[in-house]
Design a protein around this motif. Structure first.
Motif, PDB file in Angstrom:
ATOM      1  N   GLY A 158       0.821  -1.215   0.000  1.00  0.00           N
ATOM      2  CA  GLY A 158       0.000   0.000   0.000  1.00  0.00           C
ATOM      3  C   GLY A 158       0.848   1.256   0.000  1.00  0.00           C
ATOM      4  N   ALA A 159       1.896   1.272   0.842  1.00  0.00           N
ATOM      5  CA  ALA A 159       2.787   2.432   0.874  1.00  0.00           C
ATOM      6  C   ALA A 159       3.526   2.582  -0.447  1.00  0.00           C
ATOM      7  N   PHE A 160       3.918   1.459  -1.048  1.00  0.00           N
ATOM      8  CA  PHE A 160       4.618   1.494  -2.334  1.00  0.00           C
ATOM      9  C   PHE A 160       3.737   2.119  -3.420  1.00  0.00           C
ATOM     10  N   VAL A 161       2.481   1.691  -3.503  1.00  0.00           N
ATOM     11  CA  VAL A 161       1.568   2.226  -4.524  1.00  0.00           C
ATOM     12  C   VAL A 161       1.332   3.710  -4.301  1.00  0.00           C
ATOM     13  N   ALA A 162       1.132   4.115  -3.033  1.00  0.00           N
ATOM     14  CA  ALA A 162       0.898   5.530  -2.734  1.00  0.00           C
ATOM     15  C   ALA A 162       2.097   6.379  -3.150  1.00  0.00           C
ATOM     16  N   LEU A 163       3.300   5.919  -2.838  1.00  0.00           N
ATOM     17  CA  LEU A 163       4.497   6.673  -3.208  1.00  0.00           C
ATOM     18  C   LEU A 163       4.700   6.704  -4.718  1.00  0.00           C
ATOM     19  N   LEU A 164       4.448   5.586  -5.385  1.00  0.00           N
ATOM     20  CA  LEU A 164       4.606   5.542  -6.840  1.00  0.00           C
ATOM     21  C   LEU A 164       3.670   6.542  -7.515  1.00  0.00           C
ATOM     22  N   CYS A 165       2.415   6.556  -7.099  1.00  0.00           N
ATOM     23  CA  CYS A 165       1.445   7.491  -7.692  1.00  0.00           C
ATOM     24  C   CYS A 165       1.827   8.934  -7.372  1.00  0.00           C
ATOM     25  N   ALA A 166       2.296   9.167  -6.145  1.00  0.00           N
ATOM     26  CA  ALA A 166       2.689  10.519  -5.769  1.00  0.00           C
ATOM     27  C   ALA A 166       3.855  11.005  -6.630  1.00  0.00           C
ATOM     28  N   ALA A 167       4.853  10.153  -6.830  1.00  0.00           N
ATOM     29  CA  ALA A 167       6.003  10.540  -7.642  1.00  0.00           C
ATOM     30  C   ALA A 167       5.593  10.811  -9.085  1.00  0.00           C
ATOM     31  N   ALA A 168       4.695   9.986  -9.636  1.00  0.00           N
ATOM     32  CA  ALA A 168       4.228  10.188 -11.015  1.00  0.00           C
ATOM     33  C   ALA A 168       3.499  11.517 -11.157  1.00  0.00           C
ATOM     34  N   LEU A 169       2.653  11.827 -10.198  1.00  0.00           N
ATOM     35  CA  LEU A 169       1.876  13.063 -10.246  1.00  0.00           C
ATOM     36  C   LEU A 169       2.783  14.284 -10.126  1.00  0.00           C
ATOM     37  N   VAL A 170       3.704  14.242  -9.187  1.00  0.00           N
ATOM     38  CA  VAL A 170       4.612  15.375  -8.993  1.00  0.00           C
ATOM     39  C   VAL A 170       5.527  15.537 -10.203  1.00  0.00           C
ATOM     40  N   CYS A 171       5.989  14.431 -10.790  1.00  0.00           N
ATOM     41  CA  CYS A 171       6.848  14.508 -11.974  1.00  0.00           C
ATOM     42  C   CYS A 171       6.105  15.141 -13.147  1.00  0.00           C
ATOM     43  N   ALA A 172       4.864  14.708 -13.396  1.00  0.00           N
ATOM     44  CA  ALA A 172       4.082  15.272 -14.509  1.00  0.00           C
ATOM     45  C   ALA A 172       3.876  16.767 -14.314  1.00  0.00           C
ATOM     46  N   CYS A 173       3.542  17.177 -13.101  1.00  0.00           N
ATOM     47  CA  CYS A 173       3.360  18.609 -12.820  1.00  0.00           C
ATOM     48  C   CYS A 173       4.676  19.368 -12.977  1.00  0.00           C
ATOM     49  N   GLY A 174       5.764  18.742 -12.572  1.00  0.00           N
ATOM     50  CA  GLY A 174       7.070  19.380 -12.717  1.00  0.00           C
ATOM     51  C   GLY A 174       7.445  19.591 -14.169  1.00  0.00           C
ATOM     52  N   ILE A 175       7.093  18.638 -15.038  1.00  0.00           N
ATOM     53  CA  ILE A 175       7.387  18.784 -16.468  1.00  0.00           C
ATOM     54  C   ILE A 175       6.566  19.933 -17.057  1.00  0.00           C
ATOM     55  N   ALA A 232      -5.671   5.993  -2.924  1.00  0.00           N
ATOM     56  CA  ALA A 232      -5.342   5.987  -1.491  1.00  0.00           C
ATOM     57  C   ALA A 232      -6.467   5.375  -0.667  1.00  0.00           C
ATOM     58  N   VAL A 233      -7.711   5.659  -1.056  1.00  0.00           N
ATOM     59  CA  VAL A 233      -8.861   5.073  -0.353  1.00  0.00           C
ATOM     60  C   VAL A 233      -8.806   3.550  -0.443  1.00  0.00           C
ATOM     61  N   VAL A 234      -8.624   3.047  -1.658  1.00  0.00           N
ATOM     62  CA  VAL A 234      -8.560   1.596  -1.852  1.00  0.00           C
ATOM     63  C   VAL A 234      -7.385   1.008  -1.085  1.00  0.00           C
ATOM     64  N   ASN A 235      -6.226   1.657  -1.156  1.00  0.00           N
ATOM     65  CA  ASN A 235      -5.033   1.210  -0.448  1.00  0.00           C
ATOM     66  C   ASN A 235      -5.292   1.050   1.039  1.00  0.00           C
ATOM     67  N   THR A 236      -5.794   2.130   1.636  1.00  0.00           N
ATOM     68  CA  THR A 236      -5.950   2.172   3.085  1.00  0.00           C
ATOM     69  C   THR A 236      -6.964   1.151   3.565  1.00  0.00           C
ATOM     70  N   LEU A 237      -8.108   1.089   2.897  1.00  0.00           N
ATOM     71  CA  LEU A 237      -9.134   0.140   3.309  1.00  0.00           C
ATOM     72  C   LEU A 237      -8.675  -1.307   3.108  1.00  0.00           C
ATOM     73  N   ALA A 238      -7.990  -1.551   1.993  1.00  0.00           N
ATOM     74  CA  ALA A 238      -7.490  -2.906   1.746  1.00  0.00           C
ATOM     75  C   ALA A 238      -6.460  -3.312   2.802  1.00  0.00           C
ATOM     76  N   MET A 239      -5.554  -2.387   3.141  1.00  0.00           N
ATOM     77  CA  MET A 239      -4.556  -2.669   4.180  1.00  0.00           C
ATOM     78  C   MET A 239      -5.229  -2.938   5.514  1.00  0.00           C
ATOM     79  N   SER A 240      -6.205  -2.121   5.861  1.00  0.00           N
ATOM     80  CA  SER A 240      -6.885  -2.263   7.146  1.00  0.00           C
ATOM     81  C   SER A 240      -7.630  -3.584   7.237  1.00  0.00           C
ATOM     82  N   THR A 241      -8.316  -3.960   6.163  1.00  0.00           N
ATOM     83  CA  THR A 241      -9.085  -5.212   6.188  1.00  0.00           C
ATOM     84  C   THR A 241      -8.162  -6.429   6.184  1.00  0.00           C
ATOM     85  N   ALA A 242      -7.110  -6.385   5.371  1.00  0.00           N
ATOM     86  CA  ALA A 242      -6.185  -7.517   5.295  1.00  0.00           C
ATOM     87  C   ALA A 242      -5.500  -7.776   6.636  1.00  0.00           C
ATOM     88  N   ASP A 243      -5.263  -6.693   7.392  1.00  0.00           N
ATOM     89  CA  ASP A 243      -4.584  -6.850   8.675  1.00  0.00           C
ATOM     90  C   ASP A 243      -5.487  -7.502   9.735  1.00  0.00           C
TER      91      ASP A 243
END
Length: 805
Positions: free
Chosen positions: A18-35, A695-706
């Motif tokens: 979940g943390a990996f997906v959140a960081l990957l999406c964040a980096a992609a979004l910030v990179c696109a805006c930076g370009i 992020a919603v899907v990530n967080t809920l999936a992590m919470s339920t899986a735990d």
């Protein structure tokens, strides 16, 4: 330590995914805006029309302002004007006097054949050498009704030498094709007239658009000292040729900066929440480490290294994904006309590197903050702390939450006093985010209060509802972690969507209420056609409307130019003070918003710069209320038409229009304009909404899986799968209700302030659309809860309990 970190990551793949997906999406979004931002800062347009002229002189496309600061420091600012600046024709003699050779002047004006896509400009044949254009067949235009067309225009319209064709311009007419060129430009069509005819159609006697020459840039600039002119060479000639691309480049700076800043704030909030939930799920594990003498520093170091490892994996991948994302954004913006086709993206190493680094820093910082309390507890309290949820918030978190809440209130109050979209839009997004941060910090308190209310009806349902109420009450911190991303998504989505509907509906309403004419023709009706309509039987009044943008100081204001004869029968501006009947070429009317910002009223003089850079001092004759529907300023039509690139505009018709004249309603015209502006914002901010949805899907999936062990214990106690799924369903419903109410409250607070400043009214929130936003969040929550739960219950209960132990 590294061995422990690698082992933890290997055995808790689901949590770290979940943390990996959140960081990957964040980096992609910030990179696109930076370009996008980098393109705005360093992007350039290659010359096409002026490719054959080493030196190009044009009018100054900027308004300048110089201020003397403290200690004698001089600060200079410049802002781009909205239309093409013209030069006096006499400037060509000064260029020749500087020793320049091959001096060529040109005039350019809108002229089209057919309805081809892209720009189409008319020129005098003497300026063909600037490209250069050469004849493939035929001869140069010698008389008034002859033209030369470029190869692409001839091919697209089936033209050849001798063809007769109608050319649309400020004064449309029929012309005979006397020649066809060998060349065609990539991003614009070229139609060549005789020199005298081109100057007549351009409508700027004694003025030229540009001067091309061969010579010394410094010598030419020196000879033009005192003339509002700019000398261009090399790639800079593209800026002279495409002033619209230059304005788009400047817009990219503000858009990329605002979008990138918002994306970064959202990313930090989402990533922090993801790591906080991950650390929460590992409290027993961390407590055991503390119990066996691990120091707080070692715990923080371990968590920091875990975050660093995930950041190093996700950051570069996300930054790489951001490059195609930027190209996708470019294509969408081009499709909406917000970005010209000849302004290419600047792709340099800096935005991806910065995005990857930002993801890594965000990951480490988020992990450190999330682990602050767990790492500091005493070893003797560790196991008990892991087993028992703290009864109240810590003092630091409480104070931080109250301070952020106060900041959200201040931002909302400030937002209520902002009257321009350029100022209000970034503050609107920031206010919604700050409200969400406050809700996240104070989340456990909010969650307990909400559960205390929802627990009563939930306990009315046997087994599933009772278990859901018990779980929600015992896990306030976990509930707060799950609520935060869903609240963020609901609040941001509603704010973005309904900020556009608020201004759009207000503008359409004002335009509709203020347009008394039954019919509107446009948008490119020349003055001659308007005169014919005016003389047609059944027509009682005609008002010509042309639009532009002017600057007062360095600030932009939308302006409409109107013909005053019969204005009372076609348009009602809701005049509050003064008299619109006094409007003439030396005066102006202002909206209530503009009057408040500029501190002017009837009788005052307003100094402004017209769209082509011409200064003007106009007397204010009226103040009106419908500024959103008709523009901040209203001037005389002839005054404004003389200072815009294209003097054609819309025509308001009272009475019965001539047969065959296509007309639309005022509401349709206003709605089209509002929709075009809104779509650009929807595309840009839609990425952030998509990120929060992930992020919603990530967080809920992590919470339920735990909760696999918890679900296994329930099954060992005799609870059936169906009862467990009902329990999770009730919990999900409670989460959706709490997040929906919080997100709705955040959006309403923000939108109410936004509407008060922008429209002097209330927000426009379509109920069905808002229910759709909440339903979308509910669907995401249901899927992210149900799928991990079903996977967790596939294992035998005894195996699941043993695995967790």
């Amino acid at each position: 330590m590294l061995e422990i970190v690698l082992s933890t990551v290997r055995h808790r793949k689901a949590g770290f995914a979940g943390a990996f997906v959140a960081l990957l999406c964040a980096a992609a979004l910030v990179c696109a805006c930076g370009i996008l931002l980098d393109t705005g800062l360093r992007g350039s347009v290659a010359p096409q029309r002026y490719a054959g002229a080493p030196v190009v002189v044009t009018g100054d496309q900027f308004v300048h302002q110089t201020k003397v600061k403290k200690k004698g420091k001089v600060k200079h600012k410049a802002k781009a004007i909205a239309e093409r600046a013209w030069l006096p024709a006499s400037a060509a003699e000064k260029v020749r006097a500087a020793g320049a050779r091959n001096v060529v002047t040109e005039v350019a004006f809108p002229a089209e054949i057919g309805s081809g896509a892209g720009e189409s400009w008319g020129h005098g044949w003497e300026s063909a050498a600037l490209t250069p254009f050469t004849l493939r067949e035929g001869r140069a235009p010698a008389v008034r009704d002859e033209i030369v067309v470029d190869a692409a225009t001839a091919r697209a319209n089936g033209l050849r030498v001798g063809s007769r064709v109608r050319v649309a311009s400020a004064e449309p007419g029929e012309y005979r094709v006397s020649g066809v060129t060998r060349e065609a430009l990539k991003d614009q069509a070229a139609i060549f007239f005789s020199g005298a005819e081109a100057r007549r159609l351009a409508g700027h006697p004694g003025m030229v658009t540009a001067i091309g020459a061969t010579g010394s840039k410094a010598a030419i600039a020196g000879a033009l000292r005192g003339v509002r002119a700019t000398v261009h060479t090399g790639a800079d000639r593209g800026r002279a040729e495409f002033p619209g691309a230059e304005r788009s480049r400047i817009k990219l700076i503000s858009m990329g900066g605002a979008l990138g800043g918002t994306a970064l704030l959202v990313a930090i909030l989402v990533v922090s929440g993801t790591f906080a939930l991950s650390v929460q799920q590992r409290q027993r594990e961390i407590a055991l480490l503390r119990a066996v003498a691990a120091t707080p520093r070692q715990v923080r170091r371990m968590l920091g290294q875990e975050a660093l490892l995930i950041g190093l994996a996700a950051g570069p991948l996300g930054a790489a994904a951001g490059v195609p994302l930027a190209f996708w954004l470019r294509d969408r913006f081009r499709g909406l006309g917000a970005l010209p086709a000849n302004l290419d993206l600047v792709v340099s190493p800096f935005p991806p590197v910065a995005a990857g680094a930002a993801a890594i820093v965000a990951a480490v910082a988020a992990a450190r903050v999330a682990a602050r309390r767990t790492a500091r507890i005493r070893p003797v309290e560790a196991l008990g702390d892991a087993a028992l949820t703290p009864p109240r918030l810590g003092a630091v978190r409480t104070v931080a939450g109250l301070l952020v809440l106060a900041g959200a209130v201040v931002l909302t109050v400030v937002l209520g006093g902002l009257h321009t979209e350029a100022a209000a839009s970034p503050v609107t997004m920031l206010a919604a985010i700050v409200w969400t941060v406050a809700a996240a910090l104070l989340g456990p308190v909010v969650a307990r209060a909400a559960v205390a209310v929802l627990g009563v009806p939930l306990r009315a349902f046997p087994v599933g509802g009772h278990l859901a109420a018990a779980n929600l009450g015992a896990g306030a911190r976990r509930l707060a972690s799950v609520i935060t991303p869903l609240t963020l998504m609901t609040g941001l989505t509603a704010t973005i969507l309904f900020a556009q509907t608020t201004t759009g509906h207000a503008a359409v309403r004002q335009a509709t209420e203020g347009t008394l004419a039954a019919h509107v023709a446009g948008p490119k009706i020349p003055h001659g056609t308007a005169e014919e309509i005016r003389r047609a039987p059944g027509v009682t009044a005609v008002t010509e409307v042309v639009r532009s943008t002017v600057r007062v100081g360095l600030q932009n204001y939308g302006v409409q130019g109107v013909t005053t004869a019969g204005l009372g029968a076609t348009m009602d501006l809701d005049v509050r003070r003064g008299d619109i009947k006094d409007l003439d070429a030396s005066s102006v009317a202002v909206s209530t918003t503009a009057a408040s910002r500029l501190h002017v009223g009837p009788g005052d003089t307003l100094r402004l710069t017209l769209g082509d850079g011409t200064p003007a001092a106009l007397k204010v004759v009226a103040v009106y209320g419908r500024g959103l529907g008709f523009g901040d300023l209203t001037a005389d039509h002839d005054l404004l038409a003389a200072h815009v690139d294209d003097p054609r505009g819309a025509v308001l018709i009272a009475g019965t229009p001539p047969k065959g004249l296509p007309t639309v309603s005022a509401a349709t015209l206003a709605q089209d304009t509002a929709s075009a502006n809104a779509e650009v914002n929807y595309i840009a901010m839609g990425l952030i909404i998509a990120f929060t949805a992930i992020a919603v899907v990530n967080t809920l999936a992590m919470s339920t899986a735990d909760r696999a062990r918890e679900l296994a214990v329930l099954r060992l106690a005799g609870t059936t799968r169906r009862q467990i799924m009902r329990m999770l369903g009730w919990e999900t419903l409670a989460v959706v209700l709490i997040a929906g109410l919080l997100g709705t409250g955040i959006a309403l607070a923000t939108l109410t302030a936004f509407a008060r400043g922008m429209t002097d009214g209330g927000p426009s929130v379509p109920p069905l659309a808002h229910l759709g936003v909440i339903a979308w969040g509910a669907l995401l929550a249901a899927v992210a809860t149900a799928l991990p739960a079903r996977l967790a219950m596939r294992a035998r209960p005894a195996d699941a309990v043993g695995a967790r132990e």
